[in-house]
Design a protein around this motif. Sequence first.
Motif, PDB file in Angstrom:
ATOM      1  N   GLY A 252       0.723  -1.491   0.140  1.00  0.00           N
ATOM      2  CA  GLY A 252      -0.055  -0.462  -0.419  1.00  0.00           C
ATOM      3  C   GLY A 252       0.843   0.884  -0.009  1.00  0.00           C
ATOM      4  O   GLY A 252       2.083   1.460   0.032  1.00  0.00           O
ATOM      5  N   PRO A 253       0.184   2.638  -0.386  1.00  0.00           N
ATOM      6  CA  PRO A 253       0.850   3.710  -0.245  1.00  0.00           C
ATOM      7  C   PRO A 253       1.414   3.616   1.340  1.00  0.00           C
ATOM      8  O   PRO A 253       1.115   3.042   2.121  1.00  0.00           O
ATOM      9  CB  PRO A 253      -0.036   4.577  -0.607  1.00  0.00           C
ATOM     10  N   ALA A 254       2.530   4.582   1.459  1.00  0.00           N
ATOM     11  CA  ALA A 254       3.159   4.823   3.013  1.00  0.00           C
ATOM     12  C   ALA A 254       2.455   5.746   3.313  1.00  0.00           C
ATOM     13  O   ALA A 254       1.508   6.730   3.034  1.00  0.00           O
ATOM     14  CB  ALA A 254       4.321   6.012   2.395  1.00  0.00           C
ATOM     15  N   ALA A 255       2.288   5.523   4.833  1.00  0.00           N
ATOM     16  CA  ALA A 255       1.453   6.308   5.441  1.00  0.00           C
ATOM     17  C   ALA A 255       0.996   7.571   5.061  1.00  0.00           C
ATOM     18  O   ALA A 255       0.165   8.280   5.077  1.00  0.00           O
ATOM     19  CB  ALA A 255       1.666   6.652   6.589  1.00  0.00           C
ATOM     20  N   LEU A 256       2.565   8.753   4.596  1.00  0.00           N
ATOM     21  CA  LEU A 256       2.249  10.164   4.332  1.00  0.00           C
ATOM     22  C   LEU A 256       1.974  10.064   3.161  1.00  0.00           C
ATOM     23  O   LEU A 256       1.114  11.283   2.779  1.00  0.00           O
ATOM     24  CB  LEU A 256       3.659  10.047   4.487  1.00  0.00           C
ATOM     25  N   ALA A 257       1.134   9.320   1.954  1.00  0.00           N
ATOM     26  CA  ALA A 257       0.857   8.954   1.534  1.00  0.00           C
ATOM     27  C   ALA A 257      -0.553   8.838   0.737  1.00  0.00           C
ATOM     28  O   ALA A 257      -0.851   9.869   0.757  1.00  0.00           O
ATOM     29  CB  ALA A 257       1.719   8.037   0.163  1.00  0.00           C
ATOM     30  N   ARG A 258      -1.095   8.193   1.921  1.00  0.00           N
ATOM     31  CA  ARG A 258      -2.422   8.065   1.724  1.00  0.00           C
ATOM     32  C   ARG A 258      -2.496   8.610   2.948  1.00  0.00           C
ATOM     33  O   ARG A 258      -4.514   7.586   3.545  1.00  0.00           O
ATOM     34  CB  ARG A 258      -2.150   6.128   1.927  1.00  0.00           C
ATOM     35  N   PHE A 259      -2.278   9.568   3.708  1.00  0.00           N
ATOM     36  CA  PHE A 259      -2.280  10.451   4.694  1.00  0.00           C
ATOM     37  C   PHE A 259      -4.750  10.621   3.766  1.00  0.00           C
ATOM     38  O   PHE A 259      -5.183  10.928   5.385  1.00  0.00           O
ATOM     39  CB  PHE A 259      -2.105  10.783   5.443  1.00  0.00           C
ATOM     40  N   ASP A 260      -4.290  11.777   3.251  1.00  0.00           N
ATOM     41  CA  ASP A 260      -5.306  12.162   2.792  1.00  0.00           C
ATOM     42  C   ASP A 260      -6.344  11.459   2.716  1.00  0.00           C
ATOM     43  O   ASP A 260      -7.536  12.021   3.258  1.00  0.00           O
ATOM     44  CB  ASP A 260      -5.549  13.296   1.560  1.00  0.00           C
ATOM     45  N   ARG A 261      -6.518  10.386   1.910  1.00  0.00           N
ATOM     46  CA  ARG A 261      -7.429   9.361   1.589  1.00  0.00           C
ATOM     47  C   ARG A 261      -7.875   8.273   2.933  1.00  0.00           C
ATOM     48  O   ARG A 261      -9.128   8.662   3.496  1.00  0.00           O
ATOM     49  CB  ARG A 261      -6.916   8.326   0.874  1.00  0.00           C
ATOM     50  N   ASP A 262      -6.774   8.102   3.692  1.00  0.00           N
ATOM     51  CA  ASP A 262      -7.800   6.956   5.098  1.00  0.00           C
ATOM     52  C   ASP A 262      -8.028   7.785   6.176  1.00  0.00           C
ATOM     53  O   ASP A 262      -8.330   6.970   7.467  1.00  0.00           O
ATOM     54  CB  ASP A 262      -6.204   6.060   5.365  1.00  0.00           C
ATOM     55  N   VAL A 263      -7.488   9.152   6.231  1.00  0.00           N
ATOM     56  CA  VAL A 263      -7.449   9.764   7.668  1.00  0.00           C
ATOM     57  C   VAL A 263      -8.099  11.229   6.681  1.00  0.00           C
ATOM     58  O   VAL A 263      -9.785  11.421   8.050  1.00  0.00           O
ATOM     59  CB  VAL A 263      -6.539  10.258   8.250  1.00  0.00           C
TER      60      VAL A 263
END
Length: 399
Positions: A252-263
């Motif tokens: 999956g995308p790194a936490a910083l990369a997926r932050f907008d989507r998943d948070v």
Amino acid sequence: MRLKSALCLLAASLALASPAWSAGPWVRTWEAPPVEIPTAWPGHPIIPMSDVTFRMVARVSAGGQSLRLRLSNEMTDAPLMIGAVHVALAGPDGAPQPGTDRIVTFAGQAAPTIPAFAPLESDPVALTVPPLSKLVVSIHVPGEATRVTIHSLGVSTTQIVPGDQTGAAALTGGRKAYERYIFSGIDVSGGPATGTIVTLGDSITDGAVSSNDQNRRWPDILAERLSHAGVTRFAVANAGISGNRLLLTGAGPAALARFDRDVLSVPGVRYLVVLEGVNDIGAAKYSPASAPRSEDVIAAYRQIVARAHVHGIKVYGATILPYKGAGYWSEAGEAIRQTVNRWTRAPGNFDAVIDLDRATADKTNPLTMAAAYDSGDHLHPKDSGYKAMAEAIDLKLFR
């Protein structure tokens, strides 16, 4: 006068046709972030699929009077045609409870197409969902379904059967799998919950090695504790991805990369619990040149806190669990973990600290996980360890 009467009739008819649209607020009561499309590895070939129904069961945290489903084609480079989607309350065996089956529509369509690299959110579905209840979601894909977007660590049984069996009480044929297919979220409205707690993490948050179909992940147990304590204002959305990292794309995308989507895009998000970094630190053994420094991990935490605070979200930092004995443990990695955990515990860096390191560590050898909690790989807790993690969280943090 006639125009006024016509407008009143139109408003009334719209209200009767779609009462759930006015319900609110929406909160994310369950989540399984999209990760990838299926890939083959030794002993696990890709199984071709077409014209199949995926049936999955998910236990919600908070309840409500209506729900929405979130489907995902976000990791796939071609549009995905959906034949039908049904949702129902699940019985003990995972089958739909009689009288609760509902057809799910998307902008009024029962058979939508999800564009490439896109999610799709359903219309509201009128269904009373009790807290901590299970929903069964059935999705028919009439065309090729071999390489659809998945959440790879389901810790839950998916039934894959031929044809459109979305409305069937009992399924026939097919096989079982343990990934989530296409289905990535449930929102509820009309219940007591007005906010969502998002847990951002890797396999330890995703529930690796916990008992299949038993909802023994630590975010599941946190949801139980909140409900049993009468703290009904908050749902819990698990944004864990097995193998995930803070800084680099892996699983999956790194936490910083997926932050907008998943948070940030999660409906109702008010609190964030962050437990990420051990997979980044583990690289210190096998790829010293690409291993992050402690400053890099701390900088990622600072980014997460800053981006969340802009949206009024409180961020609680969880210390990284002990992992000595795991395959990628090293002295260099341990030094990074210790530095990062000291920073996490220091006042003012997070809005609060959840010390999962101390909650799970062996009392006589704190670099290792306590044997009572260790699944055997010295990295992932077993059910008792996940329970200890959830019980280490002060529920007053969410009041």
